[in-house]
Write a protein that holds these residues in place. Structure first.
Motif, PDB file in Angstrom:
ATOM      1  N   VAL A  89     -32.642 -24.917  -5.043  1.00 48.71           N
ATOM      2  CA  VAL A  89     -32.384 -25.755  -3.604  1.00 48.71           C
ATOM      3  C   VAL A  89     -32.047 -24.619  -2.823  1.00 48.71           C
ATOM      4  CG1 VAL A  89     -30.926 -27.349  -2.496  1.00 48.71           C
ATOM      5  CG2 VAL A  89     -31.575 -27.781  -4.824  1.00 48.71           C
ATOM      6  N   THR A  90     -32.850 -24.551  -1.635  1.00 47.87           N
ATOM      7  CA  THR A  90     -32.502 -23.845  -0.502  1.00 47.87           C
ATOM      8  C   THR A  90     -31.735 -24.442   0.446  1.00 47.87           C
ATOM      9  OG1 THR A  90     -34.861 -22.623  -0.758  1.00 47.87           O
ATOM     10  CG2 THR A  90     -33.575 -22.298   1.465  1.00 47.87           C
ATOM     11  N   HIS A  91     -30.389 -23.715   0.552  1.00 48.27           N
ATOM     12  CA  HIS A  91     -29.536 -24.381   1.696  1.00 48.27           C
ATOM     13  C   HIS A  91     -29.872 -24.193   2.875  1.00 48.27           C
ATOM     14  CE1 HIS A  91     -26.798 -24.622  -1.982  1.00 48.27           C
ATOM     15  NE2 HIS A  91     -26.723 -23.396  -2.252  1.00 48.27           N
ATOM     16  N   GLN A  92     -29.811 -25.363   3.622  1.00 44.46           N
ATOM     17  CA  GLN A  92     -30.033 -25.298   5.194  1.00 44.46           C
ATOM     18  C   GLN A  92     -29.091 -24.550   5.803  1.00 44.46           C
ATOM     19  OE1 GLN A  92     -30.515 -29.066   7.254  1.00 44.46           O
ATOM     20  NE2 GLN A  92     -32.481 -29.119   6.380  1.00 44.46           N
ATOM     21  N   ALA A  93     -28.088 -24.565   5.428  1.00 41.62           N
ATOM     22  CA  ALA A  93     -27.239 -23.553   6.233  1.00 41.62           C
ATOM     23  C   ALA A  93     -26.482 -22.778   4.933  1.00 41.62           C
ATOM     24  CB  ALA A  93     -26.048 -24.106   6.917  1.00 41.62           C
ATOM     25  N   PRO A  94     -26.339 -21.447   4.974  1.00 40.89           N
ATOM     26  CA  PRO A  94     -26.133 -20.783   3.659  1.00 40.89           C
ATOM     27  C   PRO A  94     -24.673 -21.272   3.483  1.00 40.89           C
ATOM     28  CG  PRO A  94     -26.286 -19.211   5.664  1.00 40.89           C
ATOM     29  CD  PRO A  94     -26.797 -20.415   6.174  1.00 40.89           C
ATOM     30  N   MET A  95     -24.486 -21.042   1.928  1.00 37.94           N
ATOM     31  CA  MET A  95     -23.026 -21.366   1.615  1.00 37.94           C
ATOM     32  C   MET A  95     -22.281 -20.077   1.338  1.00 37.94           C
ATOM     33  SD  MET A  95     -23.554 -24.249  -1.274  1.00 37.94           S
ATOM     34  CE  MET A  95     -21.652 -24.840  -1.337  1.00 37.94           C
ATOM     35  N   LEU A  96     -21.362 -19.646   2.520  1.00 40.02           N
ATOM     36  CA  LEU A  96     -20.977 -18.256   2.485  1.00 40.02           C
ATOM     37  C   LEU A  96     -19.738 -18.433   1.876  1.00 40.02           C
ATOM     38  CD1 LEU A  96     -21.549 -17.829   6.442  1.00 40.02           C
ATOM     39  CD2 LEU A  96     -22.850 -16.832   4.399  1.00 40.02           C
ATOM     40  N   SER A  97     -19.027 -17.033   1.547  1.00 43.64           N
ATOM     41  CA  SER A  97     -17.940 -17.013   0.866  1.00 43.64           C
ATOM     42  C   SER A  97     -16.679 -16.712   1.983  1.00 43.64           C
ATOM     43  CB  SER A  97     -17.894 -15.801  -0.238  1.00 43.64           C
ATOM     44  OG  SER A  97     -18.214 -14.581   0.407  1.00 43.64           O
ATOM     45  N   ILE A  98     -15.563 -16.741   1.337  1.00 42.81           N
ATOM     46  CA  ILE A  98     -14.287 -16.561   2.184  1.00 42.81           C
ATOM     47  C   ILE A  98     -13.569 -15.443   1.876  1.00 42.81           C
ATOM     48  CG2 ILE A  98     -12.460 -17.999   2.896  1.00 42.81           C
ATOM     49  CD1 ILE A  98     -13.390 -20.307   2.239  1.00 42.81           C
ATOM     50  N   GLU A  99     -13.142 -14.803   2.896  1.00 43.48           N
ATOM     51  CA  GLU A  99     -12.547 -13.578   2.755  1.00 43.48           C
ATOM     52  C   GLU A  99     -11.012 -13.933   2.386  1.00 43.48           C
ATOM     53  OE1 GLU A  99     -11.709 -11.055   6.263  1.00 43.48           O
ATOM     54  OE2 GLU A  99     -10.181  -9.986   5.666  1.00 43.48           O
ATOM     55  N   ASP A 100     -10.306 -13.122   1.264  1.00 42.31           N
ATOM     56  CA  ASP A 100      -9.042 -13.420   0.997  1.00 42.31           C
ATOM     57  C   ASP A 100      -8.170 -12.395   1.397  1.00 42.31           C
ATOM     58  OD1 ASP A 100      -9.913 -15.061  -1.253  1.00 42.31           O
ATOM     59  OD2 ASP A 100     -10.361 -13.640  -2.521  1.00 42.31           O
ATOM     60  N   VAL A 101      -6.831 -12.959   1.683  1.00 42.13           N
ATOM     61  CA  VAL A 101      -5.651 -12.223   2.225  1.00 42.13           C
ATOM     62  C   VAL A 101      -4.718 -12.655   1.162  1.00 42.13           C
ATOM     63  CG1 VAL A 101      -6.199 -11.991   4.543  1.00 42.13           C
ATOM     64  CG2 VAL A 101      -4.991 -14.083   3.753  1.00 42.13           C
ATOM     65  N   PHE A 102      -3.667 -11.729   0.670  1.00 43.18           N
ATOM     66  CA  PHE A 102      -2.751 -12.024  -0.225  1.00 43.18           C
ATOM     67  C   PHE A 102      -1.323 -11.939   0.279  1.00 43.18           C
ATOM     68  CE2 PHE A 102      -6.472 -10.312  -2.014  1.00 43.18           C
ATOM     69  CZ  PHE A 102      -6.585 -11.111  -3.021  1.00 43.18           C
ATOM     70  N   SER A 103      -1.175 -11.758   1.614  1.00 48.08           N
ATOM     71  CA  SER A 103       0.317 -11.908   2.198  1.00 48.08           C
ATOM     72  C   SER A 103       0.408 -12.371   3.605  1.00 48.08           C
ATOM     73  CB  SER A 103       0.826 -10.631   2.078  1.00 48.08           C
ATOM     74  OG  SER A 103       0.240  -9.355   3.047  1.00 48.08           O
ATOM     75  N   PHE A 104       1.300 -12.395   4.067  1.00 49.30           N
ATOM     76  CA  PHE A 104       1.563 -13.206   5.381  1.00 49.30           C
ATOM     77  C   PHE A 104       1.184 -12.211   6.324  1.00 49.30           C
ATOM     78  CE2 PHE A 104       4.092 -14.338   9.270  1.00 49.30           C
ATOM     79  CZ  PHE A 104       3.383 -15.569   9.497  1.00 49.30           C
ATOM     80  N   THR A 105       1.461 -10.735   6.060  1.00 47.78           N
ATOM     81  CA  THR A 105       1.152  -9.480   6.981  1.00 47.78           C
ATOM     82  C   THR A 105      -0.585  -9.584   6.974  1.00 47.78           C
ATOM     83  OG1 THR A 105       2.983  -8.589   5.865  1.00 47.78           O
ATOM     84  CG2 THR A 105       1.367  -7.319   7.045  1.00 47.78           C
ATOM     85  N   GLU A 106      -1.080  -9.767   5.615  1.00 52.76           N
ATOM     86  CA  GLU A 106      -2.894  -9.615   5.720  1.00 52.76           C
ATOM     87  C   GLU A 106      -3.206 -10.933   6.624  1.00 52.76           C
ATOM     88  OE1 GLU A 106      -3.484  -7.064   1.887  1.00 52.76           O
ATOM     89  OE2 GLU A 106      -4.108  -9.127   1.994  1.00 52.76           O
ATOM     90  N   PHE A 107      -2.624 -12.026   6.511  1.00 57.50           N
ATOM     91  CA  PHE A 107      -3.027 -13.183   7.189  1.00 57.50           C
ATOM     92  C   PHE A 107      -2.913 -12.881   8.836  1.00 57.50           C
ATOM     93  CE2 PHE A 107      -1.677 -17.001   9.818  1.00 57.50           C
ATOM     94  CZ  PHE A 107      -2.849 -17.807   9.641  1.00 57.50           C
ATOM     95  N   GLN A 108      -1.902 -12.102   9.166  1.00 59.75           N
ATOM     96  CA  GLN A 108      -1.644 -11.836  10.603  1.00 59.75           C
ATOM     97  C   GLN A 108      -2.680 -10.929  11.130  1.00 59.75           C
ATOM     98  OE1 GLN A 108       2.643 -11.158   9.823  1.00 59.75           O
ATOM     99  NE2 GLN A 108       3.173 -12.215  11.992  1.00 59.75           N
ATOM    100  N   GLU A 109      -3.115 -10.104  10.298  1.00 59.16           N
ATOM    101  CA  GLU A 109      -4.091  -9.034  10.717  1.00 59.16           C
ATOM    102  C   GLU A 109      -5.292  -9.906  10.934  1.00 59.16           C
ATOM    103  OE1 GLU A 109      -1.739  -5.553   8.125  1.00 59.16           O
ATOM    104  OE2 GLU A 109      -3.877  -6.362   7.276  1.00 59.16           O
TER     105      GLU A 109
END
Ligand SMILES: [Zn+2]
Length: 688
Positions: A89-109
């Motif tokens: 099945v070809t996705h009409q809009a691509p199913m992308l992945s999500i970047e991971d962060v591992f701490s509040f500091t990285e979330f703030q970045e």
């Protein structure tokens, strides 16, 4: 941050660009290997957390050297490869992945990065659970389910429609919301039977169903499933839908992909709900503090949920802003997955050092590149002993998987030899003590290497610390003890009691007040109970319990010091090994010295209270059966109170204790005029 040394650019971690390039290539290969196992073969050899840690390292190296990013890097792709056995099945809009962060500091970045694209304007977020399942795209046409597809490589997925139809949480036809419902949600009414609608979400297996399934497999002697996501994935990708139907799968919708005028992610969630789907738990977060609050709240609830989650997904709520942020690589900028602290990570072993414990045993401890596990920064990991190093196949410089369970010291659980650069060196096994240079030996039947020097510095340090704990002295930790030993203010444990405030003040880290305080604390602990004192001596194999038994049996330290092996063995919970260790200890020069020193410095050892040695100097012969206690018990009681038990009656015998059906000994006693005690009289004598 980089430092230019004139010899090419060197990272703070000490990696040159060439080394980084080599490391990047090896990381890519290893990640690809595990992704292939995972996504294509549904197999898992290392934990998600460990794989995440490798991906994270790769991403950080690529961030440092963007010119080393290649199109085939794992950071540039999503999901897996569609299996041949399924229709595509070809996705009409691509199913992308999500970047991971591992701490509040990285979330703030992450927040700071996207802020640049929206001119620093504050953004509203939608925060939701990150379900540990398998992502699906569901397409409806004419109001009925047309296709269900896995993510695949993000562009082309596998058609799993026939299997998905077995999952009751997924409606086969969309529910038509009423005009009032549309009004309440805030979107213009539309007819669900007209046009194409796409909804995405996560299929998962509930915790209880997973446990039941594994219990059944266990009973049938089948291999157990490693984790529920694998089961969910495997169940969905069955060619036979009847197998899928036997697996209790659930579904959470997390996004309305089609534009029905929702404008924001949160309104989209309301729409999916009205269309007959259960949305994933989430809410609007207006600030980063709101996001943090949601993250903390979910972290606390996590164990009580009947499904696995591994973090919180945070998305820019406004769809137009989200779209305008665009895509970097294969991940949209406007969404991030903030993962719960992992109990596993990967890191590099920088060195292995050997430490000497109180008993002289050498323990290897690895110093690792600092890494964040279960909310704390880890710099050291225990390796237990030389056998463990061999079992792991560990070399210095190796990348390893570090596991932390509960509050236990982190442990190296796996070596990743695939990442070796060739510069790794074998872990040196010491032939001499790292502290004192004396030869080390392996005691028979034990795995530990042991320093042969009884006066080894480290042995002394541990002995002193051990005594400090037994005396209950506060404020005298290992660092201070080390300094006192180095300054020769303390050599053996009794020296603690000679420390003056002036001497302490001369030790780095002490001021007048703190020196006085510690000296007072030490002076206040000069009186000690016998059992604690026995512990303080640090005799091999003698812990608190044995010390208590010894105290009860001997009453005071002098009796214990002179105890024979036979006397020790007569105590019910003392065996050969312990008895030998005690005799050996008190025969040593060290023991003589230490006991004399304790006496000299004025340590007072309280006698064991429960024991009255009123039978001291008396000898007993026991004959016949007593009602209230067994023969051995009688003998032990007599010994505990200082008396001795002999086998035959003589004129020197103090008493003959006579129970029921006595032998000839009772008669002998009468002949020799030795006093005879019946049971009642004997018990009275014991009471004192
Ligand atoms: Zn040593």
């Amino acid at each position: 941050m980089v430092i230019s040394l004139g010899l090419g650019t060197m990272l703070l971690s000490g990696m040159t660009k060439n080394e980084a390039k080599e490391r990047i290539e090896k990381l890519r290969q290893l990640i690809e290997h595990h992704r292939y196992l995972y996504h294509v073969l549904d197999k898992q050899e290392i934990s998600d957390a460990a794989l995440d840690a490798l991906k994270h390292e790769l991403k950080q190296l690529e961030d440092q050297y963007p010119d080393l990013i290649t199109a085939d890097s794992p950071t540039q792709r999503v999901g897996g490869v569609a299996l041949e056995k399924f229709a595509k099945v070809t996705h009409q809009a691509p199913m992308l992945s999500i970047e991971d962060v591992f701490s509040f500091t990285e979330f703030q970045e992450w927040e700071a990065r996207i802020a640049k694209f929206v001119d620093g304007k504050s953004l509203e977020y939608y925060a939701m659970l990150k379900i540990d399942g398998l992502a699906l795209s569901l397409v409806y046409e004419g109001g009925t389910l047309k296709s269900a597809a896995t993510r695949g490589d993000g562009r082309i997925g596998e058609d799993v429609t026939h299997n998905i139809k077995t999952i009751e949480a997924i409606p086969l036809s969309l529910r038509q919301p009423s005009a009032d419902e549309f009004a309440a949600i805030g979107v213009a009414p539309f007819d669900v039977t007209r046009g194409r609608f796409e909804i995405r979400g996560e299929v998962y297996m509930p915790k209880d169903a997973f446990e039941t399934l594994n219990n059944e497999r266990k009973e049938r002697g089948e291999e157990l499933f490693a984790n529920p996501r694998n089961v969910a994935a495997g169940s969905i990708r069955q060619l036979d839908p009847t197998i899928t139907a036997t697996r209790p799968l659930e579904f959470f919708a997390w996004r309305m992909v089609s534009d029905v005028g929702q404008g924001t992610h949160s309104v989209g969630v309301e729409v999916v709900k009205a269309l007959g789907y259960r949305p994933s738990l989430g809410r609007v977060a207006k600030t980063r503090a709101d996001v943090q609050a949601f993250f903390d709240e979910i972290g606390k609830k996590r164990d009580a949920l009947n499904f696995w989650i591994d973090g919180v997904v945070v998305r820019v709520n406004d769809d137009r802003v989200f779209d305008s942020l665009g895509i970097v690589g294969k991940t949209p900028r406007g969404i991030v997955a903030w993962k719960f602290p992992a109990e596993e990570s990967t890191t590099v072993v920088e060195s292995v050092d050997w430490y000497v414990g109180r008993t002289g045993a050498l323990t290897p401890v690895a110093t690792v590149t600092p890494t964040f596990i279960a909310g704390t920064t880890v710099t050291h990991a225990t390796l237990h002993n030389a056998d463990e190093i061999e079992r792991l196949g560990l070399m210095v410089g190796d990348t390893v998987i570090l596991t932390k369970a509960g509050d236990i010291i982190p442990k190296i659980t796996r070596v990743l030899p695939e990442l070796r650069s060739g510069k790794e060196t074998s872990v040196p096994l010491p032939s001499t003590c790292p502290m004192c240079g004396s030869p080390v030996e392996r005691r028979e039947g034990e795995v530990a290497l042991v320093c042969t020097n009884a006066n080894c510095f480290a042995v002394e340090r541990e002995r002193v610390l051990h005594a400090v704990r037994a005396f209950g002295i506060d404020g005298l930790g290992d660092k201070i003890v080390e300094k006192l030993l180095n300054a020769k203010l303390v050599n053996t444990p009794p020296d603690i009691f000679t420390l003056t405030p002036d001497e302490l003040q001369g030790v780095e880290g002490f001021a007048e007040v703190s020196a006085k305080k510690l000296a007072d604390e030490i002076a206040g602990k000069k009186v000690i109970d016998l059992d604690a004192f026995i512990v303080a001596l640090g005799i091999r194999h003698v812990g608190a319990e044995t010390a208590f038994s010894l105290a009860q049996a001997f009453g005071d330290i002098d009796h214990l010091v002179h105890a024979s092996k036979e006397e020790l063995l007569s105590i019910s919970d003392i065996g050969e090994v312990v008895a030998d260790a005690i005799v050996e200890f008190f025969a040593s020069e060290y023991a003589l010295h230490v006991l004399a020193e304790y006496h000299k410095v004025g340590v007072h050892v309280n006698k064991a209270k429960a024991v009255k040695r009123t039978l001291a100097g008396l000898s007993f012969v026991v004959t016949g059966t007593l009602e209230s206690m067994g023969r051995d018990e009688v003998k032990e009681k007599i010994r505990l109170m200082g008396g001795s038990v002999v086998g035959s009656v003589s004129k020197k015998t103090s008493y003959v204790v006579v129970g029921a059906e006595p032998g000839s000994k009772a008669q002998k006693a009468q002949e020799l005029g030795v006093p005879v005690l019946n049971e009642a009289q004997f018990l009275k004598l014991l009471e004192g």
